[in-house]
Design a protein around this motif. Structure first.
Motif, PDB file in Angstrom:
ATOM      1  N   ILE A 118      -4.260  51.095 -28.725  1.00  0.00           N
ATOM      2  CA  ILE A 118      -5.562  51.106 -29.068  1.00  0.00           C
ATOM      3  C   ILE A 118      -5.149  51.693 -30.857  1.00  0.00           C
ATOM      4  CG2 ILE A 118      -7.817  52.115 -29.203  1.00  0.00           C
ATOM      5  CD1 ILE A 118      -7.497  52.713 -26.168  1.00  0.00           C
ATOM      6  N   THR A 121      -7.388  54.698 -31.933  1.00  0.00           N
ATOM      7  CA  THR A 121      -7.194  56.168 -31.535  1.00  0.00           C
ATOM      8  C   THR A 121      -5.789  56.745 -31.299  1.00  0.00           C
ATOM      9  OG1 THR A 121      -7.381  55.290 -29.359  1.00  0.00           O
ATOM     10  CG2 THR A 121      -9.431  56.079 -30.345  1.00  0.00           C
ATOM     11  N   THR A 123      -3.983  55.580 -28.856  1.00  0.00           N
ATOM     12  CA  THR A 123      -3.656  55.518 -27.629  1.00  0.00           C
ATOM     13  C   THR A 123      -2.899  54.424 -27.067  1.00  0.00           C
ATOM     14  OG1 THR A 123      -5.922  56.918 -27.647  1.00  0.00           O
ATOM     15  CG2 THR A 123      -5.061  56.079 -25.399  1.00  0.00           C
ATOM     16  N   VAL A 157     -11.522  51.282 -28.301  1.00  0.00           N
ATOM     17  CA  VAL A 157     -11.375  51.642 -26.916  1.00  0.00           C
ATOM     18  C   VAL A 157     -11.900  50.581 -26.041  1.00  0.00           C
ATOM     19  CG1 VAL A 157     -12.298  53.522 -25.038  1.00  0.00           C
ATOM     20  CG2 VAL A 157     -11.120  54.064 -27.168  1.00  0.00           C
ATOM     21  N   VAL A 161     -10.688  48.531 -22.956  1.00  0.00           N
ATOM     22  CA  VAL A 161     -11.340  48.323 -21.419  1.00  0.00           C
ATOM     23  C   VAL A 161     -11.670  47.114 -21.087  1.00  0.00           C
ATOM     24  CG1 VAL A 161     -13.577  49.137 -20.466  1.00  0.00           C
ATOM     25  CG2 VAL A 161     -12.373  50.728 -21.906  1.00  0.00           C
ATOM     26  N   TRP A 172      -3.535  57.129 -19.926  1.00  0.00           N
ATOM     27  CA  TRP A 172      -3.755  56.971 -21.251  1.00  0.00           C
ATOM     28  C   TRP A 172      -2.951  58.030 -21.766  1.00  0.00           C
ATOM     29  CZ3 TRP A 172      -8.257  53.821 -23.220  1.00  0.00           C
ATOM     30  CH2 TRP A 172      -8.998  53.130 -22.170  1.00  0.00           C
ATOM     31  N   SER A 174      -2.207  59.759 -25.483  1.00  0.00           N
ATOM     32  CA  SER A 174      -2.405  60.142 -26.794  1.00  0.00           C
ATOM     33  C   SER A 174      -1.529  61.169 -27.330  1.00  0.00           C
ATOM     34  CB  SER A 174      -3.855  60.399 -27.312  1.00  0.00           C
ATOM     35  OG  SER A 174      -4.753  59.567 -27.015  1.00  0.00           O
TER      36      SER A 174
END
Length: 203
Positions: A118, A121, A123, A157, A161, A172, A174
């Motif tokens: 992502i 973020t 992530t 995000v 999803v 997940w 980060s």
């Protein structure tokens, strides 16, 4: 009947005959287009991870350099990881049969791919698919190198999803594992790898 079975039986009895509930999932998305690889790399660096953005045909060289910088020689390689990502001469530990916690802890690290990443973020999401392995592989070794193809980077995000299967176990990530639970002092490596390298395979 165990306590777990008794509790589940009571829950099932309580909801028997209840009408199905529709869960709205109309979150804002960016239109399911590709994510910005540059933004993703910037956000991952913010988490104190090392990021290497390279052309797709230079992933193995980048992996070799990253492993050499960390002194990682014996690394866990889950089934399904593309061979072209792996440098020659790498000492690989296979997870078949599954390695025990002691063997995973003794490894120098793990190399995986990911299901999606992502940009907004920074992530990375793993879903235990090919090239990712079971969750223990990315929780026990203290070093994780993740290869992220640019095509798997999405903007936000909700876009991630929409791509993921909610029935699969998701991890997940980060940045490196860290916590500031005690007097707001950052401590790394508490719940997972202390060190995270990310190799972004640009298109």
């Amino acid at each position: 009947m165990s306590s777990r079975e008794r509790i589940l039986a009571r829950v099932r009895a309580a909801v028997a005959g209840a009408p199905p509930v529709r869960v709205e999932r109309d979150h804002r998305t960016a239109g399911h287009g590709p994510g910005d690889a540059g933004l993703f790399a910037e956000r991952v660096r913010d988490y104190r991870a090392a990021v290497h953005v390279v052309p797709a045909d230079q992933v193995a060289d980048a992996v070799a350099r990253a492993l050499a910088e960390r002194g990682a020689r014996r690394v866990v390689v889950p089934d399904g990881l593309p061979e072209e990502w792996l440098p020659a001469g790498l000492e690989r530990l296979r997870d078949d049969p599954p390695l025990g916690a002691a063997a995973l802890d003794a490894a120098d690290g793990v190399i995986t791919g990911c299901a999606v990443a992502i940009a907004e973020t920074g992530t990375i999401v793993l879903d235990t698919g090919p090239g990712q392995g079971r969750r223990a592989l990315t929780l026990v070794p203290d070093y994780h190198l993740c290869v992220v193809p640019a095509a798997r980077i999405v903007p936000a995000v909700p876009d991630a999803v929409a791509r993921l299967d909610p029935s699969r176990p998701l991890t997940w990530i980060s940045g490196p594992s860290a916590t500031s639970d005690i007097e707001l002092n950052r401590v790394e490596g508490v719940h997972g790898p202390r060190t995270l390298d990310v190799v972004v395979a640009a298109g």
